[in-house]
Design a protein around this motif. Sequence first.
Motif, PDB file in Angstrom:
ATOM      1  N   GLN A 157       0.828  -1.289  -0.003  1.00 45.56           N
ATOM      2  CA  GLN A 157       0.127   0.148  -0.122  1.00 45.56           C
ATOM      3  C   GLN A 157       0.855   1.427  -0.057  1.00 45.56           C
ATOM      4  N   THR A 158       2.102   1.164   0.564  1.00 47.58           N
ATOM      5  CA  THR A 158       2.883   2.265   0.638  1.00 47.58           C
ATOM      6  C   THR A 158       3.297   2.805  -0.915  1.00 47.58           C
ATOM      7  N   ALA A 159       3.660   1.642  -1.358  1.00 51.06           N
ATOM      8  CA  ALA A 159       3.921   1.700  -2.827  1.00 51.06           C
ATOM      9  C   ALA A 159       2.848   2.035  -3.779  1.00 51.06           C
ATOM     10  N   THR A 160       1.622   1.664  -3.407  1.00 50.42           N
ATOM     11  CA  THR A 160       0.641   2.416  -4.277  1.00 50.42           C
ATOM     12  C   THR A 160       0.121   3.718  -3.794  1.00 50.42           C
ATOM     13  N   ARG A 166       0.533  10.283  -3.653  1.00 50.67           N
ATOM     14  CA  ARG A 166       0.146  10.642  -2.303  1.00 50.67           C
ATOM     15  C   ARG A 166       1.231  10.673  -1.351  1.00 50.67           C
ATOM     16  N   LEU A 167       2.305  10.077  -1.916  1.00 47.90           N
ATOM     17  CA  LEU A 167       3.608  10.032  -0.743  1.00 47.90           C
ATOM     18  C   LEU A 167       4.701  10.429  -1.864  1.00 47.90           C
ATOM     19  N   ASP A 168       5.416  11.638  -1.306  1.00 46.67           N
ATOM     20  CA  ASP A 168       6.839  12.036  -2.128  1.00 46.67           C
ATOM     21  C   ASP A 168       7.814  11.217  -1.686  1.00 46.67           C
ATOM     22  N   GLU A 177      10.874   3.330   8.514  1.00 46.86           N
ATOM     23  CA  GLU A 177       9.529   3.326   9.214  1.00 46.86           C
ATOM     24  C   GLU A 177       8.493   2.292   8.823  1.00 46.86           C
ATOM     25  N   ILE A 178       8.707   1.654   7.442  1.00 49.68           N
ATOM     26  CA  ILE A 178       7.986   0.519   7.021  1.00 49.68           C
ATOM     27  C   ILE A 178       8.224  -0.722   7.686  1.00 49.68           C
TER      28      ILE A 178
ATOM     29  N   ASN B 143       4.746   9.859  10.317  1.00 50.45           N
ATOM     30  CA  ASN B 143       4.158  10.252   8.960  1.00 50.45           C
ATOM     31  C   ASN B 143       2.773   9.720   8.718  1.00 50.45           C
ATOM     32  N   ALA B 144       1.977  10.673   8.994  1.00 49.46           N
ATOM     33  CA  ALA B 144       0.368  10.141   8.770  1.00 49.46           C
ATOM     34  C   ALA B 144       0.350   9.361   7.867  1.00 49.46           C
ATOM     35  N   THR B 145       0.594   9.634   6.464  1.00 46.54           N
ATOM     36  CA  THR B 145       0.238   9.206   5.166  1.00 46.54           C
ATOM     37  C   THR B 145       0.794   7.719   5.254  1.00 46.54           C
ATOM     38  N   LEU B 146       1.979   7.663   5.849  1.00 42.79           N
ATOM     39  CA  LEU B 146       2.346   6.208   5.943  1.00 42.79           C
ATOM     40  C   LEU B 146       1.613   5.167   6.788  1.00 42.79           C
TER      41      LEU B 146
END
Lengths: 187, 187
Positions: A157-160, A166-168, A177-178, B143-146
């Motif tokens: 989902q992070t890759a998506t 939506r993610l820079d 973080e992941i 990171n809220a998006t993450l």
Amino acid sequence: MLEHFGPKDRIKREAMRLFVEHGVDAVSMRDIADAVGMKAPSLYAHFRSREELIGELFFASYAEYGRQLGQAAGCVGGFRRQLDAMVRVICALHAEDELLFNFLLLTQHGFLRRIPVADHNPVEIICRSVAAAMAAGEIPTGNATLVAGAIIGIIVQTATLKLYGRLDLGLGEVTDEIAALCLKVVS
Amino acid sequence: MLEHFGPKDRIKREAMRLFVEHGVDAVSMRDIADAVGMKAPSLYAHFRSREELIGELFFASYAEYGRQLGQAAGCVGGFRRQLDAMVRVICALHAEDELLFNFLLLTQHGFLRRIPVADHNPVEIICRSVAAAMAAGEIPTGNATLVAGAIIGIIVQTATLKLYGRLDLGLGEVTDEIAALCLKVVS
DNA sequence: TGTACATCAGTGAACGCGCGTTCACTGATGTAC
DNA sequence: TGTACATCAGTGAACGCGCGTTCACTGATGTAC
């Protein structure tokens, strides 16, 4: 991965780019040929058919990805080390070749049905790793498939989000973080 | 949702089924007509074009899904209550109409580019909810998006595993486990 | 060096096919008198 | 009750189009003598 010499590599690269940009079904052999600066019939000197071209793009990459993940899963020093290694392998793939990653991400559903649930299947690898850790008492017991799915879901989902802008940051820049988020779901 | 009367509803239902089974691009108007027991031209009495049929299937469902999620996000009593409500809404959608859920899951990438990042966009809703909880000190900052992506990923990947037969239970039967996993990533 | 030949990536023209869509028509059903 | 007409979901035949693919051919390059 970054240098491409022969016409065959250029075809594969441009095809992948177009597939990611417009969707596999919206790209014709003529489109691919145009992008490479050829005429459509020339592609048949390198690939027997459109299907073979796509298959070569997907299956070769998917197998290599599974191979690397399998190696990370074989990491010694306990489950948490294995999990960390697996997350790093996937994030590195994204950092190294985002186009390829996105191609696998977008086309997975078109191919996953045809892929046997083999030993080097990424989902299978993570499921087995999680199940083994539960059996060994390294992490709380539970539905191993569900927990493995959570780990995969966090990464994919992070890759998506990155793909849709939506993610820079790329996965290479948020690997820690992941990895931390994945650790939380097995705590 | 379970009863369909008019021919228009039957067309939509069969089209969705075929799209999930074979992929949107592999299904022709003739295929859909066959499944309903009609001839292709008859479909044009109900939909102006193939694109309108697909759009009606996707966008209407996606909007309704966003609406329900937005309602859950407005839940009072703190972020953890909100998160629980949102997870339950998504799992309930899966339990209630798995075909529709799978349709959205499989076709999302073909449409997501065309969807504006509106207020009732599911991803946006969860992102905002997480960001607000961080700002309020309810959950650890980050990171809220993450973190929002992790939550979405856990749910979506579970549905994917179910779709490919790796999981026997529907999302309705593992709602509590999913909610627990999501809570862990915000702890 | 010059000539004849082999090789082979690339091409132009054409193929058959299935697609989305149009349109004049059918035939069952309901309504008016 | 019987007849004439309106309505309208559904159809058969046909359309133009872009697709994947084939094939005889081209033209540049390398090799042999």
